[in-house]
Design a protein around this motif. Structure first.
Motif, PDB file in Angstrom:
ATOM      1  N   PHE A  91       0.857  -1.187   0.000  1.00 56.56           N
ATOM      2  CA  PHE A  91       0.000   0.000   0.000  1.00 56.56           C
ATOM      3  C   PHE A  91       0.895   1.240   0.000  1.00 56.56           C
ATOM      4  N   ALA A  92       1.838   1.263  -0.955  1.00 56.50           N
ATOM      5  CA  ALA A  92       2.846   2.326  -0.988  1.00 56.50           C
ATOM      6  C   ALA A  92       2.257   3.694  -1.299  1.00 56.50           C
ATOM      7  N   VAL A  93       1.057   3.739  -1.889  1.00 49.04           N
ATOM      8  CA  VAL A  93       0.436   5.022  -2.218  1.00 49.04           C
ATOM      9  C   VAL A  93      -0.287   5.616  -1.012  1.00 49.04           C
ATOM     10  N   PHE A  94      -0.211   4.949   0.138  1.00 48.27           N
ATOM     11  CA  PHE A  94      -0.949   5.373   1.334  1.00 48.27           C
ATOM     12  C   PHE A  94      -0.618   6.810   1.763  1.00 48.27           C
ATOM     13  N   PRO A  95       0.667   7.245   1.789  1.00 48.62           N
ATOM     14  CA  PRO A  95       0.932   8.636   2.191  1.00 48.62           C
ATOM     15  C   PRO A  95       0.217   9.665   1.321  1.00 48.62           C
ATOM     16  N   THR A  96       0.150   9.406   0.007  1.00 52.27           N
ATOM     17  CA  THR A  96      -0.557  10.325  -0.879  1.00 52.27           C
ATOM     18  C   THR A  96      -2.049  10.314  -0.592  1.00 52.27           C
ATOM     19  N   ILE A  97      -2.589   9.128  -0.306  1.00 50.82           N
ATOM     20  CA  ILE A  97      -4.016   9.034   0.016  1.00 50.82           C
ATOM     21  C   ILE A  97      -4.327   9.801   1.300  1.00 50.82           C
TER      22      ILE A  97
ATOM     23  N   LEU B 261      -8.899   7.001   9.643  1.00 50.40           N
ATOM     24  CA  LEU B 261      -7.665   7.190   8.887  1.00 50.40           C
ATOM     25  C   LEU B 261      -6.449   7.171   9.810  1.00 50.40           C
ATOM     26  N   SER B 262      -6.565   7.744  11.009  1.00 47.61           N
ATOM     27  CA  SER B 262      -5.461   7.689  11.977  1.00 47.61           C
ATOM     28  C   SER B 262      -5.176   6.255  12.391  1.00 47.61           C
ATOM     29  N   THR B 263      -6.242   5.478  12.592  1.00 45.90           N
ATOM     30  CA  THR B 263      -6.066   4.075  12.942  1.00 45.90           C
ATOM     31  C   THR B 263      -5.362   3.313  11.821  1.00 45.90           C
ATOM     32  N   ALA B 264      -5.764   3.590  10.568  1.00 47.52           N
ATOM     33  CA  ALA B 264      -5.101   2.947   9.432  1.00 47.52           C
ATOM     34  C   ALA B 264      -3.629   3.337   9.369  1.00 47.52           C
ATOM     35  N   THR B 265      -3.333   4.617   9.658  1.00 47.80           N
ATOM     36  CA  THR B 265      -1.932   5.058   9.670  1.00 47.80           C
ATOM     37  C   THR B 265      -1.139   4.318  10.731  1.00 47.80           C
ATOM     38  N   ALA B 266      -1.709   4.197  11.930  1.00 47.68           N
ATOM     39  CA  ALA B 266      -1.013   3.490  13.005  1.00 47.68           C
ATOM     40  C   ALA B 266      -0.800   2.020  12.658  1.00 47.68           C
ATOM     41  N   ILE B 267      -1.772   1.398  12.011  1.00 40.73           N
ATOM     42  CA  ILE B 267      -1.651  -0.017  11.658  1.00 40.73           C
ATOM     43  C   ILE B 267      -0.541  -0.218  10.629  1.00 40.73           C
ATOM     44  N   ILE B 268      -0.491   0.644   9.618  1.00 39.85           N
ATOM     45  CA  ILE B 268       0.464   0.437   8.526  1.00 39.85           C
ATOM     46  C   ILE B 268       1.897   0.668   8.981  1.00 39.85           C
ATOM     47  N   VAL B 269       2.114   1.604   9.930  1.00 36.56           N
ATOM     48  CA  VAL B 269       3.490   1.874  10.358  1.00 36.56           C
ATOM     49  C   VAL B 269       3.950   0.916  11.450  1.00 36.56           C
ATOM     50  N   THR B 270       3.006   0.233  12.118  1.00 33.86           N
ATOM     51  CA  THR B 270       3.397  -0.720  13.162  1.00 33.86           C
ATOM     52  C   THR B 270       3.427  -2.147  12.653  1.00 33.86           C
ATOM     53  N   ARG B 271       3.150  -2.338  11.368  1.00 37.35           N
ATOM     54  CA  ARG B 271       3.186  -3.692  10.818  1.00 37.35           C
ATOM     55  C   ARG B 271       4.627  -4.179  10.740  1.00 37.35           C
TER      56      ARG B 271
ATOM     57  N   THR C 207      12.262   1.853  -2.338  1.00 34.61           N
ATOM     58  CA  THR C 207      10.840   2.147  -2.158  1.00 34.61           C
ATOM     59  C   THR C 207      10.465   2.148  -0.683  1.00 34.61           C
ATOM     60  N   GLU C 208      11.045   1.219   0.083  1.00 31.53           N
ATOM     61  CA  GLU C 208      10.766   1.163   1.519  1.00 31.53           C
ATOM     62  C   GLU C 208      11.240   2.436   2.217  1.00 31.53           C
ATOM     63  N   ALA C 209      12.438   2.894   1.860  1.00 33.49           N
ATOM     64  CA  ALA C 209      12.945   4.135   2.452  1.00 33.49           C
ATOM     65  C   ALA C 209      12.051   5.315   2.088  1.00 33.49           C
ATOM     66  N   ASP C 210      11.644   5.396   0.811  1.00 35.95           N
ATOM     67  CA  ASP C 210      10.751   6.478   0.392  1.00 35.95           C
ATOM     68  C   ASP C 210       9.411   6.395   1.115  1.00 35.95           C
ATOM     69  N   PHE C 211       8.910   5.169   1.303  1.00 39.38           N
ATOM     70  CA  PHE C 211       7.604   4.990   1.933  1.00 39.38           C
ATOM     71  C   PHE C 211       7.618   5.481   3.380  1.00 39.38           C
ATOM     72  N   TYR C 212       8.605   5.016   4.164  1.00 37.93           N
ATOM     73  CA  TYR C 212       8.629   5.409   5.569  1.00 37.93           C
ATOM     74  C   TYR C 212       8.980   6.893   5.727  1.00 37.93           C
ATOM     75  N   GLY C 213       9.787   7.416   4.820  1.00 41.00           N
ATOM     76  CA  GLY C 213      10.028   8.854   4.848  1.00 41.00           C
ATOM     77  C   GLY C 213       8.760   9.639   4.559  1.00 41.00           C
ATOM     78  N   SER C 214       7.967   9.166   3.589  1.00 37.69           N
ATOM     79  CA  SER C 214       6.700   9.824   3.279  1.00 37.69           C
ATOM     80  C   SER C 214       5.705   9.663   4.420  1.00 37.69           C
ATOM     81  N   MET C 215       5.716   8.476   5.060  1.00 42.55           N
ATOM     82  CA  MET C 215       4.807   8.268   6.191  1.00 42.55           C
ATOM     83  C   MET C 215       5.144   9.180   7.355  1.00 42.55           C
ATOM     84  N   ASP C 216       6.432   9.448   7.533  1.00 44.58           N
ATOM     85  CA  ASP C 216       6.836  10.378   8.591  1.00 44.58           C
ATOM     86  C   ASP C 216       6.228  11.756   8.343  1.00 44.58           C
TER      87      ASP C 216
END
Length: 697
Positions: A67-73, A256-266, A186-195
């Motif tokens: 779900f790499a597009v999650f930060p944009t969503i 949406l906050s719950t989804a954010t917490a779930i995706i970063v704690t996976r 992609t993983e580095a970009d994803f977690y940087g975007s999630m931050d």
């Protein structure tokens, strides 16, 4: 393809390329253009549905990168929600005096049904939602995203070097390595975007609080000052509308906050299961945990005054689940007894024959008894596949088929020891721990890690055996982390390359000739045995392999031998001619696509001394005094280290007459130094002399 198909394809491309830009422009339009109440109802409903979809996708994602597009969503959903807040605020302030339905049915429903029409209850519910969202979920998710981004970026060098180690060991192909490198980036970009995206969520929660107070204060002022409502009527109308608007926005924000917490704690495991499957496997796989819980809850249910029925019911469910899991695990581990075959009769030993005289294995790998699970595929052992990958990769690089590696156990070895055998002679050994990972220090790390200090058996680098759970920490500190199977496979790969010239014999050479004979029959027939015997060709190929030169280009090799065989039959001289013909590929393997070749040269006076030292000396040797040889070795080692630290290959460029002698002299003492002759450098390569070694060192 007909016109209809072309039209449909163009429409699909337009829809996919214009959909998102149009949606973003529509969000900006909602900020300035007043919306009718029925559109507000549609958009609020869509906002709730969108948040539920995002939450479900995060629950069923196998890993965060799915779900790499999650930060944009997150950004688009936050903009959409804030735009709705602005549109609803405009409607509430303009039409709120007309009653609850003036702002739409969704806001009215949340104001009347969800909070029962009581604005005091609504304020409490809204405050609780804000506290849960802002203080608990959003703050925790933001912190996790920040730490994940930092550790992901810090561990990138270690992960990249681990990929290079697997590639060099033949465990993965070049394509697989590119895919894994792309995943790391992609993983580095994803977690940087999630931050950064977590800051959107946090800002959205703050904006919700501010919008609530703005609507309350503005509504009171407009209702009392412009529409002549009493203070109590204005408070009732605008408070219910404002709370309804706040709740209809905060519930999607909470999702949406719950989804954010779930995706970063996976935490993604090797099994790549979704969150439900992981929870089932990890939480309900131990009958002891459920059994202990059942006992404690059942004891509490027996205490007078407690809700006995509820406690005893849950104790029964937990106890039954523990019993079922225990029975299931017991059935899986049950082993059928082996019934001896009574029909077998004891036979007399057979007479001794040539079959009882076993030939020496060309390549062998002996392991201690604790390493047997590593080679047992029934126990998920990966060493066999790793060794096969090594053999495939090295065969492709060297240009001939490497013999199979015969693996057997040896009780004379230590339990965790292995030994690589070449022609029945030990050529290398080491000690590994199957339940640990080896963290190798590549030369620069950012801290120490706890474990058992050791040396990498392949290259002798400082290393530490660490627990599997410390892999991410070690990579974040800059270590290259590999498992035990990779350690053994890499060692085998290095030894095969070092002793490749001993693995190539007459049979392997004949197979190479037979393979080339299919495409170039006249070339092979003219050379062997008319111009050169097979033994001479074997010796020339062994000379090339001994100096780490690939023999993939057999056509060029045989063409050169066919041309020069009339001049000389000496294998050493013919090897010089072949190396000159292969000069372009030799340089390519050393420096790649770089046009400039940085080299070390010898002072003309020293080179003249070495040329004179070849006169009358035994074949392949230099008759020089030990002091000169020692000074030359020391200086070349220093200059080589300077080039290697700068990321360059160390190359010594000398006269062709002394190249082979110097290569033999420094083959083992300076294994990373490439010694080339002037004639081996192609004309299109630019030479840059970085150091000149004189007689005095």
């Amino acid at each position: 393809m007909d016109f209809t198909q072309i039209t449909n394809k163009i429409k699909a491309n337009l829809n996919s390329s214009l959909g998102v830009p149009i949606a973003v422009l529509a969000l900006l339009g909602m900020v300035t253009i007043p919306l009718p109440t029925f559109l507000l109802d549609v958009f609020f409903t869509f906002n709730i549905a969108l948040s539920l979809v995002v939450l479900m996708v995060t629950l069923y994602a196998k890993r965060p990168l799915d779900f790499a597009v999650f930060p944009t969503i997150i950004l688009l959903a936050t903009l959409f929600r804030l735009s709705l807040n602005i549109a609803s605020t405009r409607v509430i302030l303009l039409e709120g005096h007309n009653g609850g339905a003036s702002a739409g049915q969704v806001i009215e429903a949340f104001g009347e049904f969800v909070i029962g029409g009581n604005f005091a209850v609504g304020l409490v519910v809204f405050a609780i939602l804000v506290v849960i969202n802002f203080v608990v979920i959003t703050k925790g998710a933001g912190r996790v995203a920040e730490v994940s981004a930092r550790f992901t970026l810090d561990s990138m060098p270690g992960k990249q070097m681990a990929i290079d180690a697997d590639l060099n060991a033949g465990l993965i192909t070049q394509e697989e390595a590119q895919v894994r490198r792309s995943e790391i980036a992609t993983e580095a970009d994803f977690y940087g975007s999630m931050d950064g995206a977590s800051k959107f969520v946090r800002g959205d929660a703050v904006a919700g609080i501010l919008i609530l107070f703005i609507n309350l204060i503005g509504g009171f002022a407009i209702g009392v000052g412009q529409h002549d409502l009493s203070f109590s009527d204005a408070a009732e109308v605008y408070t219910l509308l404002t709370l309804g608007d706040g709740l209809v926005a905060q519930i999607p924000a909470l999702l949406l906050s719950t989804a954010t917490a779930i995706i970063v704690t996976r935490v993604t495991g090797s099994d790549k299961k979704d969150m439900g499957e992981q929870m089932q496997m990890q939480m309900f796989s131990s009958p002891k945990a459920l059994g202990t819980t059942a006992g404690i809850v059942g004891f509490m249910g027996l205490i007078p005054g407690m809700p006995n029925l509820a406690f005893l019911a849950f104790a029964s469910v937990a106890g039954g689940g523990a019993y079922l899991i225990y029975k299931q695990q017991k059935s899986l581990t049950k082993v059928e007894p082996v019934i001896p075959d009574d029909t077998e009769t004891e036979s007399k030993p057979a007479d001794l024959s040539w079959d009882d005289v076993q030939a020496v294995d060309v390549l062998g790998l002996e392991v201690g008894y604790r390493l047997i699970p590593m080679v047992d595929q029934a126990q998920n052992g990966q060493l066999l596949d790793r060794v096969k990958g090594v053999r495939r990769k090295v065969s492709q690089e060297l240009g001939f088929l490497v013999p199979p590696v015969h693996i057997r156990d040896n009780l004379d070895l230590k339990p965790n020891q292995y030994r690589v055998m070449l022609m029945g002679v030990p050529s290398g050994e080491g000690e590994v721990f199957p339940d640990k990972d080896l963290a190798i220090n590549p030369g620069q790390v950012f801290g120490e890690i706890s474990g058992v200090a050791t040396k990498d058996p392949t290259f002798g680098l400082d290393a530490v055996w660490i627990a599997n759970s410390d892999q991410d920490q070690a990579q974040a500190l800059g270590y290259t982390v590999v498992d035990a199977s990779t350690v053994v496979a890499t060692h085998v790969s290095q030894l095969v390359q070092d002793y490749a010239y001993e693995l190539l014999g007459h049979d392997e050479t004949q197979q190479l000739l037979d393979k080339l004979k299919v495409s170039s029959p006249k070339l092979v027939e003219e050379l062997v045995p008319d111009k050169l015997p097979l033994a001479t060709v074997v010796r020339i190929l062994q000379n090339l392999l001994q100096e780490k030169v690939s023999i993939r280009d057999m056509r060029t090799i045989l063409e050169t031998l066919t041309e020069k065989a009339a001049t000389t039959q000496d294998s050493s001289e013919l090897t010089i001619y072949v190396r000159t013909a292969l000069g372009r590929s030799i340089i390519q393997d050393i420096v790649g696509q770089d046009e400039e070749l940085k080299v070390i040269t010898l002072d003309p006076s020293l080179e003249q001394i070495l040329l004179q030292a070849t006169q009358g000396a035994p074949e392949g040797q230099l008759a020089i005094e030990p002091g000169l040889a020692e000074r030359l070795h020391t200086t070349l080692k220093e200059e080589s280290q300077k080039l290697e630290l700068a990321g360059q290959s160390a190359v010594l460029l000398v006269a062709p007459q002394i190249r082979s002698q110097l290569a033999r002299l420094f083959r083992y003492s300076l294994p990373t130094l490439y010694i080339l002759a002037y004639s081996e450098v192609p004309e299109n390569r630019q030479i840059s002399v970085v150091a000149s070694v004189g007689q005095g060192g």
